[in-house]
Design a protein around this motif. Structure first.
Motif, PDB file in Angstrom:
ATOM      1  N   ILE E  18       0.807  -1.232   0.000  1.00  6.70           N
ATOM      2  CA  ILE E  18       0.000   0.000   0.000  1.00  6.70           C
ATOM      3  C   ILE E  18       0.837   1.276   0.000  1.00  6.70           C
ATOM      4  O   ILE E  18       0.288   2.374  -0.006  1.00  6.70           O
ATOM      5  CB  ILE E  18      -0.954   0.083   1.211  1.00  6.70           C
ATOM      6  CG1 ILE E  18      -0.167   0.253   2.523  1.00  6.70           C
ATOM      7  CG2 ILE E  18      -1.889  -1.105   1.303  1.00  6.70           C
ATOM      8  CD1 ILE E  18      -1.003   0.918   3.604  1.00  6.70           C
TER       9      ILE E  18
ATOM     10  N   THR H  10      -7.800   6.333  -7.207  1.00  7.93           N
ATOM     11  CA  THR H  10      -6.815   5.923  -6.219  1.00  7.93           C
ATOM     12  C   THR H  10      -6.451   7.125  -5.344  1.00  7.93           C
ATOM     13  O   THR H  10      -6.507   8.265  -5.810  1.00  7.93           O
ATOM     14  CB  THR H  10      -5.516   5.464  -6.917  1.00  7.93           C
ATOM     15  OG1 THR H  10      -5.818   5.087  -8.255  1.00  7.93           O
ATOM     16  CG2 THR H  10      -4.898   4.298  -6.199  1.00  7.93           C
ATOM     17  N   GLY H  41      -8.993   4.477   1.870  1.00 11.33           N
ATOM     18  CA  GLY H  41      -8.375   3.270   2.430  1.00 11.33           C
ATOM     19  C   GLY H  41      -7.851   3.454   3.837  1.00 11.33           C
ATOM     20  O   GLY H  41      -8.141   4.440   4.493  1.00 11.33           O
ATOM     21  N   GLY H  47      -4.629   2.758  -1.902  1.00 15.98           N
ATOM     22  CA  GLY H  47      -5.840   2.047  -2.274  1.00 15.98           C
ATOM     23  C   GLY H  47      -6.919   2.925  -2.865  1.00 15.98           C
ATOM     24  O   GLY H  47      -6.670   4.044  -3.313  1.00 15.98           O
ATOM     25  N   LYS H  77      -9.947  -0.397 -10.705  1.00 21.88           N
ATOM     26  CA  LYS H  77     -10.506  -0.913  -9.458  1.00 21.88           C
ATOM     27  C   LYS H  77     -11.771  -0.192  -9.059  1.00 21.88           C
ATOM     28  O   LYS H  77     -12.725  -0.784  -8.567  1.00 21.88           O
ATOM     29  CB  LYS H  77      -9.478  -0.755  -8.331  1.00 21.88           C
ATOM     30  CG  LYS H  77      -8.636  -1.987  -8.147  1.00 21.88           C
ATOM     31  CD  LYS H  77      -7.909  -1.940  -6.816  1.00 21.88           C
ATOM     32  CE  LYS H  77      -6.840  -3.030  -6.783  1.00 21.88           C
ATOM     33  NZ  LYS H  77      -5.756  -2.720  -5.851  1.00 21.88           N
TER      34      LYS H  77
END
Ligand code: TPP
Ligand code: TPP
Ligand code: SF4
Ligand code: SF4
Ligand code: SF4
Ligand code: SF4
Lengths: 270, 84, 177, 371, 270, 371, 84, 177
Positions: E18, H10, H41, H47, H77
């Motif tokens: 991440i 993102t 995230g 994320g 995503k």
């Protein structure tokens, strides 16, 4: 009462204090009160702050603003006071457990910030209030009630740590050398910035007894016979096995609230 | 909240030096006694410090400065001026 | 049989330890039900300190003394604070050096501290001296049980001196008689 | 002399129980009135090759015992109010990561520094709700020296079976009080089950069962990941709502599915009209009051002593109290368990609290006055 | 996958990790994993422990026992593990905020005890995870989101502090010097006792951007051009304004769990 | 363009309210999702000569704001779950020493590190009972950006009037949500009353009144003593049972005597058979569900939004709910406020919880399903 | 729990040196590109690193060691033996 | 009128900031009721990241989008995760570089990132480019309102570039038409 320092004490109903007979904390408090008295400060502009412990009982006896905070939290509490009222003289007095065990982080961070506090660290090598457990200053091998076989931990060198963390004034004295100690406290109070005085003290009731060091008098004799002033130390080995007393470190660095004023200036200009 | 007014026992020497002892505060640790260079003090049968030889006192007030209990005070007329 | 005993004085006089020894003597060596509680000043020391020991043939629930049979006081303050719980028929043992006033029917002022200082140079064993006197005066436990209990509860090196202190207490109480 | 009978304090009994119950790691920081537990551990653990460490504060203590337990050693700490408050974040961490351990809180007067040497039962709610976020809690409260021993052993067992921290909520009276007890030479010790699956198949939070499940510890070759972030069955963090809900249910189920066997209480004469409910040291006063009342009045009084404070078993209590006309709750706080008890009894029933918060043990007289 | 270090990584479903593009933490992790791999250690006997923060996400990617504890609490948690399983190699990896702000006290106390831990402190000069606040290592004058006018606090000298507190091995490297860093980590792991490696790292997303330091590459170029090895420092002024890398301090002292064994011996004899 | 209307998040509104409400000292430590509050304070306070300091952790933060307030400056901190747990000892200290201050807890998913970026309302009980020992608590919960502003101002005022820490219990949705609001240029600020008595006569804990009392601060010549040990009226520690009882009563009375004016709620259509009760961000969902239900069914649904979570006003609630046949409690936890609400309604009434604990905002559909 | 199996793009030089790039992991930070002494790598239009000149590679594997994302690996048959 | 817009991609793509500007444009400069929420995230970054903006004439209670009118996706995503909430009549704007698959009725694939990189050398202003395109395609707010809002919400030094990015977005969308 016709005593010079009486005006700095809460003599009317707080004495005799709760400390044990012969406890060094009383002598340290004595030196501190005299230092305040001799600095001719206005007692309304002094705040004495402590944590929890025998040493931390001291503020309750001093006739100025006094703040008996949580265990280990004297320094962050004092930080709030000092920044809210920069004109006040803020003195922290607490034990080795309070300032170095649970409170160790606040100690180094306040030093790093160089906040204008005078910190009187009463080092009696154990946790007095809770009954004689070993502390971060207990020398290896010495006993505490939680070190029945002798402590296996190394002890902190408080003064070195204060210096590395950023203190601008670091000194040491003992409860035998009270006139000397008084002088150091006066110097520390005058110093702008984070000033630390380690007071090597005796806890005859617990540490002294557990380690068969005799009574308060015996312990003071030891301090008398095993101390050396920093100026007497010509080479490292002079200091071996000795308690080095005096001003161990002094430097100049901008004090936190002063630096913070600059932030205010910048912010207000924008 | 004034409640007590500690009542010192005072002795004055010919030199003008004055020793006050607050018996109520003294815990009899003996520090003042032991480290007095002139043997001015002694623990009494009351287990508190007592001034047994006031005339010998040199007025250095070490007892006063070391006493953990604010139980003994020395006034030295000669020193007074220097102090503050 | 139910007896409530209170030992009171200043922190550092070793009264808690004395209470433990008394409780163990009665509970372990004389098969009584026993309970000991304590009460002391801020954190671990200083100021007034007291311990209550209840000895009984029956289960003891409420653990604090309420109708005290014997109060032993080694300081004036403790006399002032704790006498109120004394039974009408209760007795009080006080140290004659530390306690000057004691307003009760059956008071036994004993020279515990003075004698202890005289015999041992300091007051360190006064708590045990007190136990000896207490046993002798009240017969609540036998001195033998105290001896046994004591042996478990003091550092081995000091057992002998402590036993002497116990005897001194018995002696002081006998003289008093 | 009694066979092996000895005079012990509650704190001493707790320490000895921990050792007999298999605790081999104690991390702590001294605080009145719990310190004796640490002192005994410092003396006794090394004799058995166990570890006693005095940490720099209570936060470090709780983290150290969690670490030790995650590495497979039964662990414990002991503290009191202020230290207990400091441990709250760590307690939540142990709950979330499902690491067994035991926290002894010997209660003293609060809030804050409060009354270090005086008794209180003011941490009952803090023991249930102190840490942030929804979480299960199991809290046991001893009333005697013997029970300080037996409940400590129990707490260790429950902590291992439910994989969570268990709180032994003692108080200054129980902790410091000395009684003569005969302790068993040994106790049955619940041993953490080792996984039988291969590391590849092993899931640290598999939930075929919610208790007595096999747990891998650090150093056993399972290469587990333990995280305080909300996680999946394999221990790795997730933001997936379904998985989060699964985890939260899993935690709640530790209580919901085990409430019955987690409930301990002692009771007699519950057919009486008035029932006294109490726990810990104030239950001693309460029972004394019951007997004194009965002696004087000839009328029976019911007595119910809660040993498990949390989870509170509402149904069970409702059942136990079904004949009650009046309930008197005796506790040394401003009214904490009474909140739960009120909910367990039918609305019409009078629920009276007998409370004391001045640092002194509540007296039989005070209870009698409310009967 | 046919990669040497693959067996030490949780490659199957934890990657890509991440961390931001160009984040130095990844490079530090890379060096760490290689150090482990080259030490030929059994991965079942390693435990990697962290607190909370970007740096503290590292353990999640390493295929050994891993422990993602609370913010600031990696060291006390590791203490429990190490003492429960002294045979395990316990490595702590966390950020400057984690180890020095909230966790500062545990850091100095573990050093004092000389517990056998390898501590990899990723110093990116700010709190990355929470969005770029200044930290105890942010140089005076640099910005963080909570220091919009530039930080007024002085920064800690981590390495000096570790030394004074009691660490037996103290080293520094940067994310530019990854082979060098790898070597230091290997040394630290071998060392019995408290070993600290400060990794000067880049947070291009926050600290870099807030202080207009350019992207990751620019920051690495800076580290390349402004580092000096400790052996190159002949006199103090050589080091001025430079990042001194290499082993800064090494000494021998009895390790905690070994000393503790002596306690066990004494206790069992009694 | 609206007059002075601006797009703000709840956290931004809280920070601006603090500044308008007179807060001049902020000590904090960053934590998601509260950090923006600190960031704005860092930017804005220096402009007004105020102090922003980022402390080394949350414990230091709460101590610093207590110190600053004791020295006379209005102070505040902001945190979230893990930090809130760490502050518990300090919160208890502020309660015991009666130092006004405001603690903002922007709730995220727990327990432990949990879900740093996701919403929850799991700290309701921790806000009430987190610190050890009996203690009062006042907890306010905003549901909008505007209310994040107004309740912050309110919290400051209450903290000063009751001399205690007040908790603003926000949540990730409310804190991060942006709405257009028109904030007042200034708000009425309650200024701490200065003592009129001389230092010799002044008692720091004189209790002629329990609120709006004059308070001396450090540096004003009163030479006060503040201690977390249970104390007398003059602030010095005591072991005297009577004095201890006085102090504990004094603390409890802060709630008991002020419950009425401390109660804030918003309600409509309480004559309907079914009443939805909610608070914070889940109240938004609840009200939406009410409207949707009414649109579809033509039947009224009652709505009650708690603004003051603690003290819980049982009597008031009983009164408000007297016509209810059914109560639906909507909250994003495993059922916390429902515990109190159940006690306020008559026994026969069905009290249903609609709960969600997976980090997502509860949806109107979920509420509708329970109606 | 095996879920993904990263699939590297592999190139082999005449020297036997082999460069594997896991596109899935690469975040395109450019560190490997910038600090490659032989300009072997370049960011492609996919914003990932690409091996554009494998023959120039000296096998020092600096890219591999610096990559924050474990996205590039170099196999140097000559070094192999020395390593472990 | 009620419109639900979702911006997704993102962390680091600046979608939150874009959402703010959109919300301010509608709420402050066009007097609509508006609410913006976000979701991202672990802790502050990495994320998936998304923000919902609801614009309406009436009070908005439930603050999250449920029947989304417009979804803008800057990553594959986010397409996979968030499309399920799209209204039947809703439209999807995607970046044609990052998004390869998108299963919806009304899809506008725009070369946002490619054009941004081309014009500004990096993707830093892609979020604003997106806003321009969004306004042009949906007319939910005027470009002028966006301009005003933007000026309040980006660092003064970058206003000009940001305005250019806005125009670029409008331009890209027009070409697409
Ligand atoms: C949070 C918390 N932990 C522990 C304690 C118990 N406690 C009180 S004082 C003290 C240590 C005292 O030692 P030190 O600071 O060295 O002072 P001394 O009594 O020796 O002067 C401890 C552990 C407490 N009050 N609060
Ligand atoms: C008790 C607690 N306080 C605050 C936080 C929020 N928080 C998470 S990470 C972090 C700091 C991260 O900085 P650092 O340790 O330097 O690591 P980095 O992210 O820079 O790698 C903070 C303050 C938390 N999770 N827990
Ligand atoms: S216990 Fe020790 S430190 Fe405390 S008052 Fe007594 S002698 Fe002093
Ligand atoms: S030093 Fe003080 S307390 Fe000690 S004996 Fe002398 S007068 Fe008394
Ligand atoms: S925020 Fe900074 S430290 Fe965190 S992953 Fe991104 S670049 Fe690295
Ligand atoms: S260093 Fe790694 S992540 Fe960065 S461009 Fe090269 S291969 Fe990709």
């Amino acid at each position: 009462m016709n005593i010079e320092i009486a005006e700095y004490l809460r003599l009317d109903d707080r004495f005799p204090h709760i400390l044990c007979p012969g406890c060094g904390i009383g002598s340290a408090m004595n030196a501190m009160v005299r230092a305040i008295s001799e600095s001719s400060m206005n007692k309304n502009e002094i705040c004495v702050v402590s944590g929890i412990g025998c040493s931390s009982r001291v503020p309750g006896y001093i006739d100025c603003d006094t703040f008996h905070t949580l265990h280990g939290r004297a320094i962050p509490s004092a930080t709030g006071i000092k920044l809210a009222r920069p004109e006040m003289e803020v003195i922290v007095i607490a034990g080795d457990g309070d300032l170095l065990a649970i409170g160790g982080n606040h100690f180094i961070h306040a030093a790093r910030r160089n906040l204008d506090l005078t910190v009187i660290l009463i080092n009696n090598f154990n946790y007095g209030m809770t009954g004689g457990q070993f502390s971060p200053t207990t020398p290896q091998g010495k006993r505490g009630t939680t070190a029945p076989y002798g402590s296996v931990e190394r002890d902190f060198n408080v003064c070195e740590m204060a210096k590395v963390a950023g203190a601008v004034f670091v000194a040491r004295s003992t409860t035998y050398h009270t006139p000397h100690l008084k002088g150091l406290i006066k110097q520390a109070m005058k110093k702008k910035g984070f000033a630390v005085i380690e007071v090597v003290s005796q806890c005859p009731t617990l540490y002294g007894r557990l380690n068969r060091m005799g009574d308060a008098i015996k312990m003071l004799e030891y301090y008398r016979d095993n101390s050396i002033t920093v100026t007497q130390v010509k080479e490292p080995k002079d200091a071996e096995g000795k308690i080095v007393i005096g001003v161990l470190w002094e430097t100049e660095a901008p004090e936190y609230s002063e630096v913070y004023k600059k932030v205010i200036d910048i912010a207000q200009k924008k | 909240m004034k409640k007590s007014n500690p009542n010192p026992v005072v002795q004055t020497a010919k030199t003008g030096i004055e020793i006050s002892i607050i018996k109520e505060f003294c815990k009899g640790c003996g520090i003042c006694v032991e480290f007095c260079p002139k043997d001015v003090l002694a623990l009494g049968s009351d287990l508190k410090t007592n001034c047994i030889n006031i005339e010998a006192c040199n007025g250095d007030a070490l007892c006063e400065l070391r006493c953990p209990d604010f139980a003994i005070f020395v006034k030295n007329p000669k020193k007074k001026a220097i102090k503050k | 049989m139910r007896k409530e005993i209170r030992l009171a004085g200043t922190g550092g006089q070793g009264l808690l330890k004395a209470g433990e020894i008394l409780a163990e003597a009665a509970g372990v060596y004389e098969n009584k039900k026993v309970i000991q509680t304590q009460s002391y000043g801020p954190e671990a020391r200083g100021g007034a300190s007291k311990t209550d020991i209840i000895i009984s043939d029956e289960e003891i629930l409420y653990p604090k003394a309420r109708q005290v049979d014997v109060i032993c006081c080694l300081s004036q303050k403790s006399v002032d604070a704790f006498l109120k719980d004394l039974k009408d028929t209760g007795i009080v043992i006080v140290d004659s050096f530390y306690v000057k006033r004691c307003n009760a029917k059956n008071v036994f002022p004993l020279p515990l501290s003075t004698e202890t200082r005289q015999k041992f140079g300091r007051e360190l064993f006064m708590n045990i001296v007190l136990l000896g006197a207490l046993a002798e005066i009240t017969k609540i436990v036998t001195v033998d049980s105290l001896r046994n209990a004591l042996a478990n509860r003091v550092p081995p090196a000091t057992i002998e001196t402590n036993l002497k202190a116990l005897d001194l207490g018995v002696f002081i109480a006998q003289i008093k008689d | 002399m009694n066979q092996r009978s000895e005079l012990l304090s509650g704190n001493e009994a707790t320490a000895l129980a921990a050792i007999k119950g298999g605790v081999r790691f104690f991390g702590g920081y001294p605080i009145t009135p719990s310190t004796e537990i640490a002192e005994i551990m410092a003396l006794e653990l090394p004799k058995l090759g166990g570890v006693f460490i005095q940490m720099e504060d209570e936060i470090a203590s709780i983290c150290a015992i969690i670490g030790a337990s995650a590495a497979g050693m039964k662990s414990m700490t002991a503290t009191s109010g202020p230290g207990f408050s400091l441990m709250q974040e760590g307690i939540g961490y142990a709950i979330m990561t499902e690491v067994p351990t035991v926290i002894v809180n010997v209660q003293r007067g609060g809030p804050a520094t409060g009354l270090p040497t005086k008794v209180a039962q003011g941490d009952v709610m803090a023991a249930r709700w102190g840490t942030h976020g929804d979480h299960p809690a199991v809290v046991l409260s001893p009333w005697s020296v013997l029970e300080s021993f037996t409940l400590t052993v129990k707490a260790i067992e429950i902590s291992e079976r439910l994989r969570m921290p268990i709180i032994l909520l003692s108080d200054e009276i129980v902790g410091h009080m000395r009684e003569v007890v005969s302790l068993p030479d040994s106790v049955s010790v619940y041993e953490r089950k080792k996984p039988t699956k291969s590391p590849d198949e092993y899931l640290h939070y598999a939930d075929d069962t919610n208790y007595d499940s096999p747990i891998a510890s650090f150093g056993e070759g399972y290469r587990i990941h333990i995280s305080g972030l909300t996680h999946r069955k394999d221990g790795f963090p997730t933001n997936d709502p379904k998985t989060i809900a699964w985890k939260m249910d899993r935690l709640r189920n530790k209580i919901d599915q085990n409430r019955d066997w987690l409930h301990y209480s002692e009771q007699f004469d519950l057919d009486a009209e008035t029932i006294i409910i109490s726990y810990g040291s104030s239950a001693r006063t309460s029972l004394e009051a019951k007997y004194e009342y009965e002696k004087k009045s000839g009328k029976k009084i019911g007595f119910l002593r809660l040993i498990t404070l949390w989870p509170f078993h509402y149904k069970k209590l409702t059942e136990l109290l079904k004949n009650a006309k009046r309930v008197v709750v005796v506790e040394m706080n401003q009214g904490q368990m009474i909140r739960e008890i009120s909910r367990a009894v039918p609305r019409g029933i009078d629920v009276t609290g007998v409370n004391r918060v001045d640092g002194e043990l509540i007296t039989p007289e005070e209870v009698l006055a409310a009967l």
